[in-house]
Design an enzyme around this catalytic site. Structure first.
Site, PDB file in Angstrom:
ATOM      1  N   GLU A 148      -3.252  -5.600 -15.398  1.00 42.63           N
ATOM      2  CA  GLU A 148      -4.184  -4.684 -14.755  1.00 42.63           C
ATOM      3  C   GLU A 148      -4.812  -3.049 -14.874  1.00 42.63           C
ATOM      4  O   GLU A 148      -3.276  -2.693 -15.872  1.00 42.63           O
ATOM      5  CB  GLU A 148      -2.807  -4.118 -13.499  1.00 42.63           C
ATOM      6  CG  GLU A 148      -2.756  -2.800 -12.668  1.00 42.63           C
ATOM      7  CD  GLU A 148      -1.726  -2.224 -11.928  1.00 42.63           C
ATOM      8  OE1 GLU A 148      -0.540  -2.526 -12.058  1.00 42.63           O
ATOM      9  OE2 GLU A 148      -2.010  -1.763 -11.019  1.00 42.63           O
ATOM     10  N   ASP A 179      -0.488   7.976  -9.375  1.00 41.45           N
ATOM     11  CA  ASP A 179      -0.424   8.319 -10.465  1.00 41.45           C
ATOM     12  C   ASP A 179       0.395   9.599 -10.700  1.00 41.45           C
ATOM     13  O   ASP A 179      -0.288  10.816  -9.984  1.00 41.45           O
ATOM     14  CB  ASP A 179      -1.845   8.002 -11.236  1.00 41.45           C
ATOM     15  CG  ASP A 179      -2.020   6.492 -11.118  1.00 41.45           C
ATOM     16  OD1 ASP A 179      -0.851   5.712 -11.197  1.00 41.45           O
ATOM     17  OD2 ASP A 179      -3.191   6.146 -10.626  1.00 41.45           O
TER      18      ASP A 179
END
Lengths: 262, 402
Positions: free
Chosen positions: A50, A61
């Site tokens: 990824e 995040d």
């Protein structure tokens, strides 16, 4: 439709092997170094890579990935370099590469152009953390036309109808969010992940499901593989690279892979 | 202009703008919020409770004040101020906060989080949290905690926790990112009390509705006290909440011009500004499609303004729609022009406006020179300037260096 990502996950499942999906940001700390890091991860046994696109406002995040992607941007990362990174990685390893990107960069580049350039570079598809299927009309059409993977998220709070939609529209796998929160290591991976995977299976029995958010140890990765088709691990790899470069990163991937049924 | 029902837009889209570009983790909370809001709007007891709070707590209706001496500086026009600065907590922000805090209670949430730039929305949120007994965490860019230290103290005094955000540009944009991350993790017991008309649906519509009381009152007050509608309605635009609040009631009055004034920072000929609608491009930021300041890669570009509340590289989707329709016009006002207007209103009317608001006042001064003689400009005086005294004192050299 053919999906290399799905083939890899299904082949592992059929042979009772666990799967590991590993995240690393493109351009961190520089383009060249990120390519070396990603290749090293694949060589150390990551089943699917990824590759993250650094973005100025990464709301999904945690701090580790925020800091790394900001450093990539500070070091001059440009969006088009993600295609160069994908090409250089896929030239050297056979691992499927999915690009993880927030939506605005794709929208500005042009959805169709982004998809074509990604495919030409050898990329398998996109993971889109802030694009829900409801807003994805153009991406659904383009990814169908080009045969690219598209990974949508399913979460513990998603209604059955929304899980169904994510399960039916995803290609490659569904990203089952293990817990309510953002990326980053956690001591315990929430049991809620089991419920999410079960709902995906119920709605789309053929669909693969990988579990992410908060997974940082070999035990956790093995545990989620017991009931899903793969574990997604990110922050701990970025942390390892930050602390000791490619060698510590490779060691961390090896450590996690060693604890899996392979 | 052929459309006559501009006021009827309920989202999630305003033309091509709006929507929900957020992680799936937030969709359930947004759906719950939308459903709760819809149900509350139709519930007479909710409407009654909110109206009573507006009357007995906020101090609504807010007054209209004609600024006669200030207007003389603008030429032959009348300038009428809608006095949102007289609301409890000193700005329009309380209108939305009380509405959303009632919804938070209705949803059984015990904790509210908020972002703030200038601190006005944070103060209003801390106020509502104190009033309703809710836990309150306010995210504020580290730079803003320094330039708005007084508001930080106010929030803390009322029991809120203020978290300085140290990532990215350390201003409002990053405070919203941090609030969204908190919300993703704590959505079960937490309501994100978003302070502007941006963000994912239903925020742009709901926040607009809670602020539309400004324009609804002002429109009637203009008719009752001044004999008719104004020729122009003017407001400052950061995210755009006070502007949409006063514009909304006038959207279908085709003869009333609507003017929004963005922060031009160092100037419209520089790249240090926050003039999103003038220089931005459509994109996705903080959950909605709208104009935004960005580079060719879609990375958000940092904005610049002396005013913390306008220092934002995005804008609410309804403004983007009104701009493209041509129903509202958006212009830039530099730091220097805004500070001069702040000084002039203070000295001609004895009213010290917030620096944000001063952008609208500077706009009115410029407009006065373009309009037909005798025209009337209604300006949303969205906030008072107490919080800006340190910035103003330093800017005008009123106190010695620290």
């Amino acid at each position: 439709m053919i999906s290399k990502t799905s083939d890899v996950l299904k082949a592992n499942s059929a042979a009772s092997r666990d799967s590991l999906i590993g995240y690393f940001p493109a351009g961190y700390p520089t383009l060249d170094e990120s390519v070396e890091a990603a290749v090293a991860m694949c060589e150390a046994g990551v089943d699917v890579l990824e590759l993250g696109v650094p973005y100025s406002d990464p709301v999904m995040d945690g701090l580790v990935i925020q800091e790394a992607t900001q450093e990539a941007l500070d070091n001059g990362f440009k969006l088009r370099q993600v295609f160069e990174a994908v090409k250089r990685i896929t030239d050297r390893v056979d691992t499927p590469v999915l690009v993880m990107t927030y939506w605005n960069p794709v929208m500005q580049y042009g959805v169709e152009k982004f998809a074509r350039d990604l495919k030409a570079a050898g990329g398998s598809g996109l993971i889109t953390p802030d694009l829900i299927p409801d807003e994805a009309t153009e991406w659904l059409a383009v990814s169908d036309e080009l045969g690219l993977d598209r990974v949508f998220l399913a979460t513990p709070t998603s209604t059955p109808a929304r899980v169904k939609r994510a399960a039916e529209l995803s290609r490659g796998f569904v990203y089952a969010v293990s817990t309510m929160g953002i990326t980053g290591a956690r001591d315990e991976v929430d049991q809620m992940a089991r419920g999410v995977v079960a709902s995906v299976r119920k709605e789309a029995p053929e669909q693969n499901t990988a579990v992410g958010i908060g997974i940082s140890t070999s035990d956790q990765a093995a545990q989620v593989n017991e009931y899903s088709d793969g574990a997604i691990v990110g922050s701990v790899f970025v942390k390892a690279y930050k602390s000791g470069g490619v060698s510590e990163l490779s060691a961390k991937v090896t450590e996690i892979v060693t604890g899996l049924n392979k | 202009m052929t459309e006559t029902n501009l006021r009827a837009q309920e989202g999630p889209y305003f033309g091509e703008f709006g929507g929900r570009f957020v992680p799936e983790s937030l969709i359930a909370a947004l759906d719950q919020l939308e459903a709760t809001y819809k149900e509350a709007k139709a519930d007479p007891s909710f409407v009654k409770e909110l109206t009573e709070l507006q009357r007995s707590y906020t101090g609504r209706p807010s007054l209209l004040t004609e600024a006669k001496r200030f207007a003389m500086l603008a030429g032959d026009v009348r300038i009428i101020l809608k006095r949102e600065d007289l609301n409890h907590t000193g700005s329009h922000k309380i209108n939305n906060v009380l509405g959303q805090a009632l919804l938070a209670k209705r949803m059984g949430k015990t904790r509210i989080i908020a972002e703030t730039g200038a601190g006005q929305h944070g103060v209003a949120s801390a106020t509502a949290a104190a009033l309703f007994g809710l836990e309150c965490v306010v995210y504020m860019g580290e730079i803003d905690t320094e330039r708005q230290a007084l508001n930080v103290a106010r929030m803390k005094l009322m029991g809120a926790e203020v978290v300085p955000v140290k990532t990215g540009s350390r201003t409002l944009k990053d405070a919203i990112n941090e609030a969204l991350r908190d919300w993703v993790a704590n959505v079960e017991n937490t309501h994100y009390l978003l302070g502007t008309v941006a963000g994912p649906h239903p925020f742009p519509t709901m926040v607009r509705d809670f602020h539309s009381v400004i324009g609804t009152e002002a429109r009637q007050q203009m008719i009752d006290e001044f004999g008719g509608l104004p020729d122009v309605v003017a407001a400052c635009v950061g995210g755009g909440s006070n502007a949409i609040g006063i514009f909304h009631a006038f959207l279908d009055d085709a003869d009333v011009r609507l003017l929004g004034f963005e922060a031009a920072g160092d100037g419209m000929d520089t790249d240090r500004h926050a003039a999103t609608l003038n220089f931005g491009k459509p994109g996705v930021l903080h959950g909605a499609k709208s104009y935004m300041l960005q580079d060719e890669d879609g990375q958000t570009v940092e904005s610049h303004s002396i005013s913390a509340g306008l220092d934002y590289p995005g804008v609410g989707p309804e403004h983007s729609w009104l701009k493209d329709l041509g129903r509202a016009e958006y212009r830039g006002i530099s730091d220097a022009e805004a500070m001069e207007a702040l000084r002039l209103l203070s000295q001609t009317e004895g009213i010290i406006p917030a620096i944000e608001t001063a952008h609208a006042l500077a706009g009115a001064l410029k407009l006065g020179k373009e309009l037909e003689p005798g025209s009337t400009i209604l300006v949303n005086l969205s906030g008072r300037g107490d919080k800006d005294m340190e910035t103003a004192a330093r800017y005008f050299g009123l106190i010695g260096d620290k």
